[in-house]
Motif scaffolding. Structure first.
Motif, mmCIF file in Angstrom:
data_model
loop_
_atom_site.group_PDB
_atom_site.id
_atom_site.type_symbol
_atom_site.label_atom_id
_atom_site.label_comp_id
_atom_site.label_asym_id
_atom_site.label_seq_id
_atom_site.Cartn_x
_atom_site.Cartn_y
_atom_site.Cartn_z
ATOM 1 N N LEU A 62 56.984 34.080 64.037
ATOM 2 C CA LEU A 62 55.682 34.725 64.214
ATOM 3 C C LEU A 62 55.166 34.584 65.634
ATOM 4 C CD1 LEU A 62 53.919 33.703 60.885
ATOM 5 C CD2 LEU A 62 54.996 35.879 61.445
ATOM 6 N N ILE A 63 55.539 33.487 66.325
ATOM 7 C CA ILE A 63 55.067 33.296 67.701
ATOM 8 C C ILE A 63 55.930 34.069 68.689
ATOM 9 C CG2 ILE A 63 54.798 31.579 69.532
ATOM 10 C CD1 ILE A 63 54.047 29.568 67.349
ATOM 11 N N GLU A 64 57.249 33.890 68.601
ATOM 12 C CA GLU A 64 58.151 34.506 69.576
ATOM 13 C C GLU A 64 58.707 35.843 69.102
ATOM 14 O OE1 GLU A 64 61.088 31.881 71.119
ATOM 15 O OE2 GLU A 64 59.811 30.101 70.912
ATOM 16 N N ARG A 65 58.651 36.082 67.800
ATOM 17 C CA ARG A 65 59.115 37.351 67.216
ATOM 18 C C ARG A 65 60.519 37.707 67.701
ATOM 19 N NH1 ARG A 65 53.652 38.306 68.031
ATOM 20 N NH2 ARG A 65 53.945 39.436 69.970
ATOM 21 N N ARG A 66 61.448 36.778 67.370
ATOM 22 C CA ARG A 66 62.868 36.990 67.677
ATOM 23 C C ARG A 66 63.663 37.004 66.390
ATOM 24 N NH1 ARG A 66 63.962 32.256 71.785
ATOM 25 N NH2 ARG A 66 66.110 32.754 71.145
ATOM 26 N N GLU A 67 64.655 37.891 66.328
ATOM 27 C CA GLU A 67 65.445 38.061 65.116
ATOM 28 C C GLU A 67 66.229 36.796 64.760
ATOM 29 O OE1 GLU A 67 65.551 40.236 62.922
ATOM 30 O OE2 GLU A 67 64.661 42.048 63.754
ATOM 31 N N GLU B 139 60.120 38.433 54.116
ATOM 32 C CA GLU B 139 60.872 39.640 54.450
ATOM 33 C C GLU B 139 59.924 40.810 54.703
ATOM 34 O OE1 GLU B 139 63.538 40.157 51.245
ATOM 35 O OE2 GLU B 139 64.934 38.571 51.888
ATOM 36 N N ALA B 140 58.838 40.861 53.884
ATOM 37 C CA ALA B 140 57.851 41.930 54.108
ATOM 38 C C ALA B 140 57.141 41.739 55.444
ATOM 39 C CB ALA B 140 56.834 41.950 52.956
ATOM 40 N N VAL B 141 56.792 40.487 55.790
ATOM 41 C CA VAL B 141 56.138 40.213 57.076
ATOM 42 C C VAL B 141 57.074 40.557 58.228
ATOM 43 C CG1 VAL B 141 55.273 38.370 58.565
ATOM 44 C CG2 VAL B 141 54.568 38.475 56.171
ATOM 45 N N ALA B 142 58.334 40.123 58.109
ATOM 46 C CA ALA B 142 59.299 40.416 59.168
ATOM 47 C C ALA B 142 59.490 41.926 59.323
ATOM 48 C CB ALA B 142 60.631 39.727 58.872
ATOM 49 N N GLY B 143 59.561 42.647 58.176
ATOM 50 C CA GLY B 143 59.689 44.102 58.253
ATOM 51 C C GLY B 143 58.470 44.749 58.886
ATOM 52 N N ALA B 144 57.277 44.210 58.539
ATOM 53 C CA ALA B 144 56.057 44.754 59.138
ATOM 54 C C ALA B 144 56.030 44.515 60.643
ATOM 55 C CB ALA B 144 54.831 44.119 58.483
ATOM 56 N N TRP B 145 56.497 43.345 61.077
ATOM 57 C CA TRP B 145 56.536 43.078 62.516
ATOM 58 C C TRP B 145 57.559 43.968 63.220
ATOM 59 C CZ3 TRP B 145 53.418 41.298 65.890
ATOM 60 C CH2 TRP B 145 52.451 40.361 65.558
ATOM 61 N N ARG B 146 58.668 44.274 62.522
ATOM 62 C CA ARG B 146 59.648 45.181 63.135
ATOM 63 C C ARG B 146 59.043 46.574 63.309
ATOM 64 N NH1 ARG B 146 62.905 42.429 59.229
ATOM 65 N NH2 ARG B 146 64.286 40.894 60.238
ATOM 66 N N ILE B 147 58.255 46.997 62.329
ATOM 67 C CA ILE B 147 57.577 48.294 62.473
ATOM 68 C C ILE B 147 56.552 48.235 63.598
ATOM 69 C CG2 ILE B 147 56.032 49.922 61.314
ATOM 70 C CD1 ILE B 147 57.379 49.145 58.678
ATOM 71 N N MET B 148 55.825 47.124 63.645
ATOM 72 C CA MET B 148 54.807 46.981 64.679
ATOM 73 C C MET B 148 55.434 46.816 66.060
ATOM 74 S SD MET B 148 51.690 44.272 64.718
ATOM 75 C CE MET B 148 50.472 44.273 66.031
ATOM 76 N N GLY B 149 56.611 46.146 66.068
ATOM 77 C CA GLY B 149 57.286 45.940 67.338
ATOM 78 C C GLY B 149 57.421 44.462 67.647
ATOM 79 N N LEU B 150 58.682 43.993 67.714
ATOM 80 C CA LEU B 150 58.909 42.582 68.004
ATOM 81 C C LEU B 150 58.596 42.249 69.456
ATOM 82 C CD1 LEU B 150 62.199 41.971 65.968
ATOM 83 C CD2 LEU B 150 59.841 41.502 65.283
ATOM 84 N N ASP B 151 58.582 43.254 70.332
ATOM 85 C CA ASP B 151 58.162 43.045 71.711
ATOM 86 C C ASP B 151 57.353 44.273 72.152
ATOM 87 O OD1 ASP B 151 60.037 45.071 72.339
ATOM 88 O OD2 ASP B 151 61.611 43.599 72.640
ATOM 89 N N GLU B 152 56.915 44.272 73.412
ATOM 90 C CA GLU B 152 56.036 45.347 73.859
ATOM 91 C C GLU B 152 56.739 46.687 74.009
ATOM 92 O OE1 GLU B 152 57.769 43.211 77.398
ATOM 93 O OE2 GLU B 152 56.853 42.683 75.473
ATOM 94 N N ASN B 153 58.067 46.690 73.915
ATOM 95 C CA ASN B 153 58.797 47.942 74.118
ATOM 96 C C ASN B 153 59.375 48.517 72.836
ATOM 97 O OD1 ASN B 153 58.437 47.937 76.973
ATOM 98 N ND2 ASN B 153 60.058 46.401 77.143
ATOM 99 N N SER B 154 59.092 47.896 71.681
ATOM 100 C CA SER B 154 59.674 48.372 70.426
ATOM 101 C C SER B 154 58.561 48.651 69.424
ATOM 102 C CB SER B 154 60.642 47.323 69.859
ATOM 103 O OG SER B 154 59.954 46.127 69.551
ATOM 104 N N GLY B 155 58.904 49.414 68.399
ATOM 105 C CA GLY B 155 57.977 49.705 67.325
ATOM 106 C C GLY B 155 56.748 50.459 67.802
ATOM 107 N N LEU B 156 55.654 50.227 67.045
ATOM 108 C CA LEU B 156 54.406 50.909 67.377
ATOM 109 C C LEU B 156 53.878 50.481 68.739
ATOM 110 C CD1 LEU B 156 52.626 50.693 63.899
ATOM 111 C CD2 LEU B 156 53.700 52.702 64.939
ATOM 112 N N GLN B 157 54.071 49.213 69.075
ATOM 113 C CA GLN B 157 53.615 48.751 70.388
ATOM 114 C C GLN B 157 54.306 49.524 71.508
ATOM 115 O OE1 GLN B 157 52.601 44.380 70.943
ATOM 116 N NE2 GLN B 157 54.185 44.243 69.346
ATOM 117 N N GLY B 158 55.610 49.697 71.377
ATOM 118 C CA GLY B 158 56.347 50.447 72.404
ATOM 119 C C GLY B 158 55.897 51.887 72.484
ATOM 120 N N ALA B 159 55.615 52.465 71.275
ATOM 121 C CA ALA B 159 55.225 53.879 71.252
ATOM 122 C C ALA B 159 53.882 54.093 71.962
ATOM 123 C CB ALA B 159 55.161 54.368 69.817
#
Length: 572
Positions: free
Chosen positions: A74-79, A125-145
Motif C-alpha cells: 500500500l505504501i510503495e505499490r509494487r507488484e 486481491e480486490a484492493v490490489a486490483g483497485a490500485w492497479r486500475i488507479m495506477g501503481l505509479d504516476e504513469n499507469s492506470g487512471l493516474q497516468g491517464a
C-alpha cells in the motif's frame, strides 16, 4: 474345598498355585500397562495442546508478515509485495490446515480462521486490483491517464500565456509615445532595451514555433522601422502623427498576442493541479469539488477567449478528459478505502481468534494437567494396592498349598509314631476317590492302622475266648462255672462284633470293585491308573481280611483239644 483339593495331585496343586500367582502378577502387569497407556495418552494430549499453542504462535507470526507485506504494497505499490502477500497467505493457510488436524476444538477454530483469512485474501486481491486500475505509479492506470492529459493541458496553457509578452509590448508603445511627446533620447534607449527583452522572451517562450517566428519577424520589422522614426523625432520633431510601418508591425504583434491569449489560463491550471495534489496527499473529500469548480472556470475562460475554434476544442477536450479521469480516480480512491477497511476488519478478527485459541488451549491444558495429576496419584495408589493384594494373595495361596501338604504329613508322622510306640486310635483325614498323593498315603496308612487294629483285637478276643474256655473246663464250683460262662459269652459277643466289622469292610471293598467294574463296562478298555490302584487296594484288603478270618481256626482247634471243652460258638 478339601474335596476339591483332594482331586488334584501335589504337582497339579503346585502348578495351579504358580498359575494363580502368575495370573495375579499378569493382572499387575496388565494394570501397569494400562497405566502406562493412560500416561502416554495424557502425554500425547498435552503434546497436542503444546502443538496448538505453537501453531497459534506461528499463525500470529505469519499473519504479521502478511500485514507487513500488505502495508509495504500500500505504501510503495509494487507488484513484488503483492506476490509476497499471496505467498505468505498460502503459508498461513497451510498452518491453519495443520491446526485443524490437532483436535476437534482446533478444527472449529481453524474453520473460522480459514474463513476470515479467505475473506482477507479476497479483500486484498480486490484492493490490489483497485490500485492497479488507479495506477501503481504516476504513469499507469487512471493516474497516468489524467496526468498525461493535464501535462498536455499545462503545455498548451503555457503556450497561451502571453501576458508578459503583451505587457512588454505595451511598455514599448508607451515609451514610443513618450519619445514623440518629449523628444528625449532616453526613451529611444528604453524602447531598444524593451525590444531586446521582448525578443529574448519570445525566443524562450513556449509559443508554437510558427507563431513565435511570425512574432519575431514582426518584431524585427518594428525595430528596423522604429529607428528612422526615432531619429526624425529627435532632430526635427516631425513624427507624422506617430504613424508609420513600426506602428503597423506593433498592431500586427498585438493582434497575434490577442489571438493566443487566455487570461490566467496557466495559473488556473496550476491551481487545479494544486487541489488535485492536495486530494492525493490528504484524501480529503473537499478537494474534488474545488477541482471541478476550477475546471469549470477554465472552461469559461477558454470559451470567452479569442482563440480559434480548433484551439478551444483542443483545450476543452483535454480539460474534459482530465476531469473525467480525475473523478474516476476519486471514485476508485473511495472504493479502495472501503475495500481496505473490509480487509483490515477481516485481519483484525484473526488475531483475537488466534489468541482465543491459545487461551482455550492454556485453560484446557491446565485443567487436563490437574486431572492427570489426580489420575496419576489414583493410578499409583491402585498399582500399590494391587501389588500389595497380589503379594498377600500369593503368600496366602502359598501358605494354603503348603498347609494342604504339610498338615496331612504331620498327621501321618504322628500316626506312625503311634504305630511304633503305642496303639494308635486316630486316622488321617482322607477323602474317598481323591487323586492327591498325600490323600493316597493317608488312605494306605489308615488301612495299615485298621489291619493292625483288626489283627490285635482279633488275637486278643481269640485269646480271651480260649482263656474263658479253659477257665470253664477248670471250674470246680457252680459259681466259678457261672463266672467262666459270662467271660466266654463276652468274648463270643466281641468275636461276633469283630466279624461284623470285617463283614462291613469286605462289603466296602466289594462296592469299590463293583464301582470300577461299572466304569469299565461303560467305557471298555479305558482302565485308568487310579482304577487299577483302587482294584489292587480292594484285593489286598480282602486278602488281608481273609487271612484274619483264617486265624479263627487256630484258637478253635486249641479249645477242641482241651478235655471237656465246649464247642466254639457260632459266629452269627
Amino acid at each position: 474345598m478339601d474335596k476339591l483339593a483332594s482331586r488334584l495331585r501335589i504337582g497339579e496343586k503346585i502348578g495351579l498355585g504358580f498359575a494363580l500367582v502368575g495370573l495375579l502378577f499378569v493382572g499387575v502387569v496388565w494394570q501397569y500397562h494400562q497405566t502406562l497407556q493412560s500416561v502416554l495418552g495424557d502425554y500425547h494430549q498435552l503434546q497436542g495442546f503444546e502443538l496448538r499453542k505453537s501453531l497459534a504462535l506461528e499463525i500470529e507470526i505469519e499473519l504479521a508478515a502478511v500485514r507487513d507485506a500488505e502495508k509495504s504494497f500500500l505504501i510503495e505499490r509494487r507488484e513484488t509485495f503483492a506476490g509476497e502477500v499471496d505467498q505468505r497467505l498460502q503459508t498461513l493457510l497451510g498452518k491453519i490446515a495443520a491446526l485443524a488436524a490437532v483436535d476437534q476444538d482446533s478444527r472449529q477454530t481453524a474453520a473460522s480462521l480459514q474463513e476470515l483469512v479467505t475473506t482477507y485474501q479476497q479483500s486484498f486481491e480486490a484492493v490490489a486490483g483497485a490500485w492497479r486500475i488507479m495506477g501503481l505509479d504516476e504513469n499507469s492506470g487512471l493516474q497516468g491517464a489524467f496526468r498525461e492529459n493535464v501535462h498536455r493541458l499545462q503545455e498548451l496553457s503555457a503556450a497561451y500565456n502571453v501576458d508578459r509578452l503583451y505587457t512588454l509590448l505595451l511598455q514599448i508603445r508607451r515609451s514610443e509615445k513618450d519619445l514623440a511627446l518629449r523628444q528625449d533620447a532616453a526613451y529611444r534607449e528604453r524602447v531598444r532595451k524593451l525590444l531586446g527583452e521582448l525578443r529574448q522572451l519570445l525566443e524562450t517562450s513556449e509559443l508554437q514555433a510558427a507563431v513565435r517566428q511570425q512574432l519575431l519577424a514582426e518584431l524585427a520589422t518594428y525595430a528596423r522601422t522604429f529607428e528612422p522614426y526615432a531619429e526624425r523625432a529627435l532632430k526635427s520633431g516631425n513624427i507624422d502623427g506617430g504613424k508609420g510601418p513600426f506602428r503597423d508591425a506593433a498592431h500586427h504583434i498585438e493582434a497575434i498576442l490577442t489571438a493566443y491569449h487566455v487570461p490566467n489560463l496557466e495559473t488556473s491550471v496550476l491551481q487545479m493541479r494544486r487541489r488535485e495534489k492536495d486530494f492525493l496527499l490528504r484524501g480529503d473529500d473537499s478537494y474534488p469539488p474545488m477541482v471541478v469548480a476550477i475546471a469549470r472556470s477554465i472552461r469559461a475562460q477558454i470559451a470567452e477567449s479569442a482563440l480559434s475554434d480548433a484551439d478551444k476544442t483542443l483545450l476543452t477536450g483535454l480539460l474534459h478528459d482530465y476531469e473525467r479521469d480525475f473523478l474516476a480516480l476519486v471514485a476508485q480512491t473511495s472504493s479502495i478505502a472501503t475495500l481496505t477497511r473490509e480487509m483490515n476488519s477481516a485481519a483484525d478478527r484473526v488475531a483475537p481468534l488466534v489468541k482465543q485459541n491459545v487461551d482455550q488451549a492454556n485453560q484446557v491444558m491446565a485443567s487436563r494437567v490437574a486431572e492427570i495429576d489426580q489420575s496419576s496419584q489414583e493410578s499409583a495408589r491402585a498399582s500399590l494396592l494391587l501389588m500389595s493384594c497380589a503379594i498377600v494373595l500369593s503368600v496366602v495361596l502359598a501358605l494354603a498349598i503348603t498347609a494342604r501338604i504339610v498338615r496331612p504329613v504331620r498327621q501321618m508322622a504322628g500316626l506312625l509314631d503311634g504305630l511304633a510306640y503305642g496303639r494308635p486310635s486316630d486316622h488321617v483325614p482322607t477323602i474317598s476317590g481323591g487323586r492327591d498323593e498325600i490323600n493316597s498315603m493317608g488312605e494306605s496308612l489308615n488301612a495299615l492302622v485298621d489291619h493292625r487294629t483288626t489283627f490285635l483285637r482279633w488275637w486278643k478276643e481269640s485269646m480271651d475266648e480260649v482263656s474263658a474256655r479253659r477257665e470253664l473246663l477248670g471250674a470246680s464250683t457252680d459259681e466259678e462255672k457261672d463266672e467262666a460262662m459270662q467271660d466266654l459269652r463276652r468274648a463270643t459277643i466281641a468275636r461276633l462284633q469283630q466279624l461284623n466289622a470285617i463283614r462291613g469292610r469286605l462289603l466296602r471293598h466289594g462296592e469299590q470293585v463293583i464301582e470300577v467294574a461299572q466304569r469299565l463296562q461303560s467305557a471298555p478298555g479305558s482302565l485308568t491308573a487310579e482304577d487299577a490302584k483302587s482294584l489292587e487296594h480292594a484285593a489286598e484288603g480282602i486278602a488281608t481280611l481273609f487271612e484274619v478270618l483264617a486265624m479263627e481256626q487256630v484258637p478253635a482247634d486249641d479249645s477242641a483239644a482241651m478235655p471237656g471243652a465246649a464247642p466254639p460258638a457260632a459266629s452269627g
